[in-house]
Design a protein around this motif. Structure first.
Motif, short mmCIF file in Angstrom:
data_model
loop_
_atom_site.label_atom_id
_atom_site.label_comp_id
_atom_site.label_asym_id
_atom_site.label_seq_id
_atom_site.Cartn_x
_atom_site.Cartn_y
_atom_site.Cartn_z
N PRO A 185 0.82 -1.23 0.00
CA PRO A 185 0.00 0.00 0.00
C PRO A 185 0.85 1.27 0.00
CG PRO A 185 -0.93 -1.61 1.52
CD PRO A 185 0.38 -2.17 1.05
N ASP A 186 2.00 1.23 0.67
CA ASP A 186 2.89 2.40 0.69
C ASP A 186 3.34 2.78 -0.72
OD1 ASP A 186 2.70 2.64 3.40
OD2 ASP A 186 4.70 1.91 3.85
N THR A 187 3.54 1.78 -1.57
CA THR A 187 3.96 2.06 -2.94
C THR A 187 2.89 2.87 -3.66
OG1 THR A 187 5.24 0.01 -3.01
CG2 THR A 187 4.72 1.02 -5.12
N MET A 188 1.62 2.50 -3.44
CA MET A 188 0.50 3.24 -4.04
C MET A 188 0.48 4.68 -3.55
SD MET A 188 -0.60 0.53 -5.53
CE MET A 188 -0.62 -1.25 -5.31
N GLN A 189 0.75 4.84 -2.25
CA GLN A 189 0.73 6.18 -1.67
C GLN A 189 1.86 7.04 -2.23
OE1 GLN A 189 -1.80 7.11 0.58
NE2 GLN A 189 -1.02 9.13 0.02
N HIS A 190 3.03 6.45 -2.38
CA HIS A 190 4.15 7.21 -2.94
C HIS A 190 3.85 7.61 -4.39
CE1 HIS A 190 6.35 6.49 0.64
NE2 HIS A 190 6.63 5.23 0.40
N ARG A 191 3.20 6.74 -5.12
CA ARG A 191 2.81 7.07 -6.50
C ARG A 191 1.87 8.27 -6.51
NH1 ARG A 191 -0.58 8.45 -10.56
NH2 ARG A 191 -1.14 6.84 -12.09
N SER A 195 2.55 12.06 -8.11
CA SER A 195 1.65 12.69 -9.08
C SER A 195 1.21 14.06 -8.60
CB SER A 195 0.43 11.80 -9.31
OG SER A 195 0.80 10.56 -9.90
N PHE A 196 0.92 14.18 -7.32
CA PHE A 196 0.51 15.46 -6.74
C PHE A 196 1.62 16.51 -6.94
CE2 PHE A 196 1.11 17.85 -2.64
CZ PHE A 196 0.23 18.89 -2.94
N ASN A 197 2.85 16.15 -6.60
CA ASN A 197 3.95 17.10 -6.72
C ASN A 197 4.19 17.51 -8.18
OD1 ASN A 197 4.67 17.40 -3.98
ND2 ASN A 197 5.77 15.46 -4.00
N LEU A 198 4.15 16.55 -9.07
CA LEU A 198 4.41 16.86 -10.48
C LEU A 198 3.28 17.69 -11.07
CD1 LEU A 198 6.12 16.64 -13.00
CD2 LEU A 198 5.09 14.39 -13.45
N ALA A 199 2.03 17.35 -10.76
CA ALA A 199 0.90 18.10 -11.30
C ALA A 199 0.93 19.56 -10.84
CB ALA A 199 -0.41 17.45 -10.87
N THR A 200 1.23 19.78 -9.57
CA THR A 200 1.30 21.15 -9.05
C THR A 200 2.42 21.92 -9.74
OG1 THR A 200 0.50 20.36 -6.90
CG2 THR A 200 1.49 22.54 -6.96
N HIS A 201 3.56 21.28 -9.93
CA HIS A 201 4.68 21.92 -10.63
C HIS A 201 4.30 22.29 -12.06
CE1 HIS A 201 8.69 22.65 -12.22
NE2 HIS A 201 8.50 21.70 -13.11
N ALA A 234 -4.41 12.38 -0.89
CA ALA A 234 -3.49 12.85 -1.92
C ALA A 234 -4.23 13.44 -3.10
CB ALA A 234 -2.59 11.69 -2.38
N LEU A 235 -5.33 12.81 -3.50
CA LEU A 235 -6.13 13.33 -4.60
C LEU A 235 -6.76 14.67 -4.22
CD1 LEU A 235 -7.30 12.94 -7.43
CD2 LEU A 235 -9.21 11.70 -6.39
#
Length: 373
Positions: A185-191, A195-201, A234-235
């Motif tokens: 599950p942690d892998t899903m969270q890191h994904r 995505s959040f960081n890249l989308a905001t950038h 995260a979403l």
């Protein structure tokens, strides 16, 4: 035999106490010395009980906690020393997966600190080492999760440094990791965090459509993973962040595109409501500044509905009061007296529902434009 067993349990317990003590210590010079002394004692225990996997686990835990203490003080060399110390011990236990996982976790901390201190070459080399170890052990799910964490961190640091192309490349790798069916599950969270960081950038740098596409790609991913609380957070953070950035840049159509999806989700999911209300307030305020009172009123009605769904929530009531005040002032500025009167009545009703709340009273009394916290 019973005596030997009890001694073993006592030693394991002592090792656990030492690791726990490290986590409870702060950042002062004196406490760092205590933390280091605890770790040295733990290392000695692990060295004299080399066959105990339980003590090795506690040694790894202690090393990670000590490294975290040094990271809070930006003590790069000390973090490196902790990792080298553990690496030396691990040479005697080449088949213990916990040792390589611990080493990689320490490398994640070290990589992040290298990046923070502008040592890009060292950060790149450390990250590549994590990748190489994970590649040699493709079925190690915990190691895969550590790699995902390292990638998510690198995406954030690359975005901060303006290395957008590299961030995109890493994001594709992170998405591929998360698609492996047995991932943690942690892998899903890191994904999701990546995505959040890249989308905001992307939104901040003018790549609006790419940011929107990435948000909806993340939404599809979250929907396919049973919408756990962490992924929903995260979403929601991604939605709120994009709406805020687009609003600040005057790209209200783009902000509205994200808002429609976020608000739809908030209507059916409690986890999304608070962020949706904050995003709604920001977007409504942007429409007010543009004089688009019709769109602002539409967003305000959403805030009203979300507040009504949580009548016990002071946070919702406070945001409702701010939104009502901003819209009232906009209506007055546009000389829409009928609308202003209606909003004034709604504000009076809100104050009556929270008669002992000084902040809501103050907002209603001041009738000055307010920004979200």
């Amino acid at each position: 035999m019973p005596g030997a067993q009890n001694t073993g349990k006592a030693t394991i317990s002592r090792a656990g106490e030492l690791a726990d003590t490290i986590s409870s210590l702060g950042d002062s010079d004196g406490e760092i010395k205590r933390a280091r002394a605890c770790y040295d004692s733990l290392y000695t225990l692990a060295s004299t009980h080399a066959n105990s996997a339980d003590i090795r686990d506690r040694l790894i835990c202690g090393a990670l906690r000590l490294a975290a203490c040094h990271a809070r003080r930006s003590e790069l060399n000390a973090i490196h020393d902790v990792r080298t110390h553990l690496e030396r011990y691990a040479l005697g236990h080449p088949e213990d997966p916990g040792m390589r996982r611990g080493y990689c976790e320490l490398s994640v901390t070290l990589c992040l600190e290298y990046s923070r201190q502008g040592k890009s070459a060292e950060a790149d080399a450390t990250f590549e080492e994590i990748q190489a170890i994970a590649t040699r052990h493709p079925t190690d799910r915990l190691l895969r999760s550590t790699l995902a964490k390292a990638i998510a961190n690198r995406i954030a640091t690359h975005c901060d440094a303006g290395r957008t192309r590299e961030a995109h490349h890493l994001h594709r790798s992170l998405c591929a990791l998360a698609e492996v069916s047995n991932s943690q599950p942690d892998t899903m969270q890191h994904r999701a965090n990546g995505s959040f960081n890249l989308a905001t950038h992307l939104a901040q740098t003018g790549a609006s459509q790419k940011a929107i596409d990435l948000y909806f790609s993340l939404a599809i991913f979250v929907d396919s993973r049973s919408q756990t609380a962490g992924l929903l957070d995260a979403l929601a953070d991604a939605g709120f962040g994009l709406i805020t950035v687009f609003g600040d840049k005057g790209k209200l159509a783009e902000a509205e595109t994200i808002y429609v999806d976020l608000n739809r989700r908030a209507a059916i999911d409690e986890e999304m409501r608070e962020k949706a209300m904050l995003a709604a307030f920001n977007l409504m305020t942007d429409f007010c500044r543009d004089g688009a009172i019709g769109k602002a009123r539409h967003i305000y009605d959403d805030i009203l509905a979300l507040s009504a769904a949580r009548p016990e929530s002071r946070t919702a009531a406070l945001l409702h009061a701010k939104a009502c005040t901003n819209l009232l002032l906009t209506a007055e500025a546009l000389e829409d007296a009928a609308h202003a009167d209606l909003l004034s009545q709604e504000l009076d009703q809100l104050v009556a529902a929270w008669p002992d709340d000084e902040q809501i009273w103050s907002i209603a009394a001041s009738l000055m434009p307010l920004g979200s916290d």
